[in-house]
Design an enzyme around this catalytic site. Structure first.
Site, PDB file in Angstrom:
ATOM      1  N   SER A  47       0.748  -1.166  -0.012  1.00 34.68           N
ATOM      2  CA  SER A  47       0.149  -0.127   0.142  1.00 34.68           C
ATOM      3  C   SER A  47       0.929   1.228   0.010  1.00 34.68           C
ATOM      4  O   SER A  47       2.005   1.501  -0.736  1.00 34.68           O
ATOM      5  CB  SER A  47      -0.998   0.019   1.365  1.00 34.68           C
ATOM      6  N   ASP A  70      -8.160  -6.545  -5.092  1.00 33.70           N
ATOM      7  CA  ASP A  70      -7.844  -5.228  -4.334  1.00 33.70           C
ATOM      8  C   ASP A  70      -8.564  -4.095  -5.362  1.00 33.70           C
ATOM      9  O   ASP A  70      -8.606  -4.100  -6.512  1.00 33.70           O
ATOM     10  CB  ASP A  70      -6.387  -4.903  -4.409  1.00 33.70           C
ATOM     11  N   HIS A  85      -5.937  -6.642  -1.163  1.00 31.75           N
ATOM     12  CA  HIS A  85      -4.958  -5.341  -0.920  1.00 31.75           C
ATOM     13  C   HIS A  85      -3.865  -6.066   0.150  1.00 31.75           C
ATOM     14  O   HIS A  85      -2.619  -5.898  -0.142  1.00 31.75           O
ATOM     15  CB  HIS A  85      -5.550  -4.258  -0.246  1.00 31.75           C
TER      16      HIS A  85
END
Length: 457
Positions: A168, A380, A437
């Protein structure tokens, strides 16, 4: 006498219930509070006055020993997510949040270094709000200072192959730090055998991510034509503000865009589009009353923090880190609560969120021998694959990379199709199937197999 007996019974039952709860808690987290793994260590590094960063090292359990295996630094996202907490116990460390052994821990193939970064995250803390970082450049400078202290204390790791893996916003920090670290090595400011870095579902080009949300959700049948039009309208607002250099306003528009996505999709999960019914990781944690700064007027940063960082401090993990783990570590100051400054960490980066670091990645590919890896979870949304491919196509290597062969890989440790992989010179791209994610959480076998592919050479 009857009332007295009833009263006694009531108190007895209450006491028994509390005793059962206490016993259950003790059994849940019953482990030796001394060092649990060979070569495990942790420490604080004062990277600047009033700024203290915490790291946690595990030496690999691989039979050949830590001197023969790479060292992996894990950088969590957020900014404000704790690597020593979430990355360690929820994703790749030797134990899960219930302190059960993880079958897919990366420790079986490499030593692991978790850092609570930026300063103020997790167990890291600042004594003054002015000591928080406000850019990835400042974050990189702190990381370099910490790594200099780390190799001085652990000189065996100077020559061991070193990789950075991230997730991220951690990918954005990784790109910036990799350049700083590589330059420092060339200038002989630090000795490290830096081999490469991997950016997982990373916030590299925010505009490309936001612009891809509508088409991705439309292609997966989550929104209709009206929903697509609504998302694209707000996405263009984000893009316009970024192009004008209005990064604070663009962050506000990003918050608006997520609101539109939620409204037209029925609140799709930003971290895994198949995980309906909320973000999947939730938190009721109260903000720390220790080392807590004066609250400021609520802005768009508040909702963004609650969506993307606060869930990384979920109830079970908070209970573990501020209880048994804190006791085990034995060096956490009394006035520091794990995660107590995470909101301030997030807000301090407010002018940095929407800036693009694609050019940094491009320079590292062109000007260094480092292995540069992008890996993406299929499910994601927040940093979806479509958006990653959009910024990747802007790299100088993109045209040549396109002609490389894309291969379907089955996991060596699990007999299923795990991911697609493509490689050209020092660049690799992984499409991880069945993952959102948090790739290592969703497809642990695929993530571990990918790591072994990357560090094989």
């Amino acid at each position: 006498m009857k009332n007295y007996c009833l009263k006694f019974l009531e108190h007895f039952l209450l006491f028994s219930a509390l005793l059962l709860v206490a016993t259950a808690f003790s059994m849940k987290y019953s482990f030796d509070t001394r060092k649990s793994f060979k070569g495990e260590s942790w420490d604080y590094v004062t990277v600047r006055p009033k700024a203290h960063m915490f790291y946690w090292l595990y030496e690999t359990t691989h039979p050949s020993g830590y001197k023969e295996r790479p060292l992996i630094l894990w950088l969590q996202g957020g900014p404000g997510g704790s690597g020593t907490g979430f990355g360690n116990f929820q994703e790749i460390g030797p134990l899960d949040v219930n302190l059960n052994k993880r079958n897919t821990t990366w420790l079986q193939t490499a030593s692991l270094l978790f850092i609570d970064n930026p300063v103020g995250t997790g167990y890291s803390y600042v004594e003054d709000k002015k000591a928080l970082t406000t850019s990835v450049a400042e974050i990189s400078a702190d990381l370099l200072t910490l790594m200099q202290a780390f190799v001085k204390k652990h000189p065996d790791f100077e020559k061991i192959p070193f990789y950075i893996f991230s997730e991220s916003y951690g990918g954005k920090m990784t790109a910036a730090f990799s350049k700083v670290l590589y330059d420092a090595i060339q200038a002989e400011k630090i000795a490290l055998n830096f081999k490469g870095f991997a950016m997982g579902d990373s916030w590299i080009s925010p505009v490309d991510s936001v612009n891809s949300w509508g088409p991705y959700l439309y292609a997966t049948s989550i929104i209709d034509d009206d929903g697509l039009a609504a998302i694209q309208t707000i996405a263009k607002k984000v893009e316009k503000l970024v192009n004008e250099g209005k990064f604070v306003e663009a962050t506000g528009a990003w918050d608006e865009a997520e609101g539109v996505v939620g409204r037209v999709s029925g609140n799709v999960n930003f971290y895994n589009i198949m995980n309906w019914g909320g973000e999947g990781i939730t938190s009721q944690q109260e903000e720390s009353q220790t080392l807590k700064f004066q609250p400021e007027i609520e802005s768009h940063l508040g909702p963004l923090y609650r969506r993307h960082v606060k869930p990384l401090y979920g109830n079970s993990l908070d209970e573990l880190m501020n209880g048994p783990i804190r006791k085990k570590l034995g060096i956490i100051p009394d006035n520091v609560q794990w995660g107590g400054q995470s909101k301030e960490v997030f807000e301090a980066q407010g002018t940095e969120f929407m800036k693009n670091v694609t050019s940094t990645v491009n320079d590292l590919i062109n000007k260094t021998p480092l292995k540069v890896v992008v890996y993406q979870g299929q499910l994601d949304l927040i940093c979806d694959t479509l958006g990653a491919e959009m910024w990747f196509d802007q790299l100088d290597v993109a045209e040549s990379f396109e002609s490389a062969t894309r291969v379907l890989k089955s996991c060596k440790s699990h007999p299923v199709a795990c991911y697609y992989q493509k490689e050209y010179k020092n660049v690799q791209f992984y499409w991880i199937l069945g993952a959102g994610h948090m790739v290592p959480s969703d497809n642990g076998y695929g993530a571990l197999d990918m790591v072994n592919q990357i560090i094989a050479s």
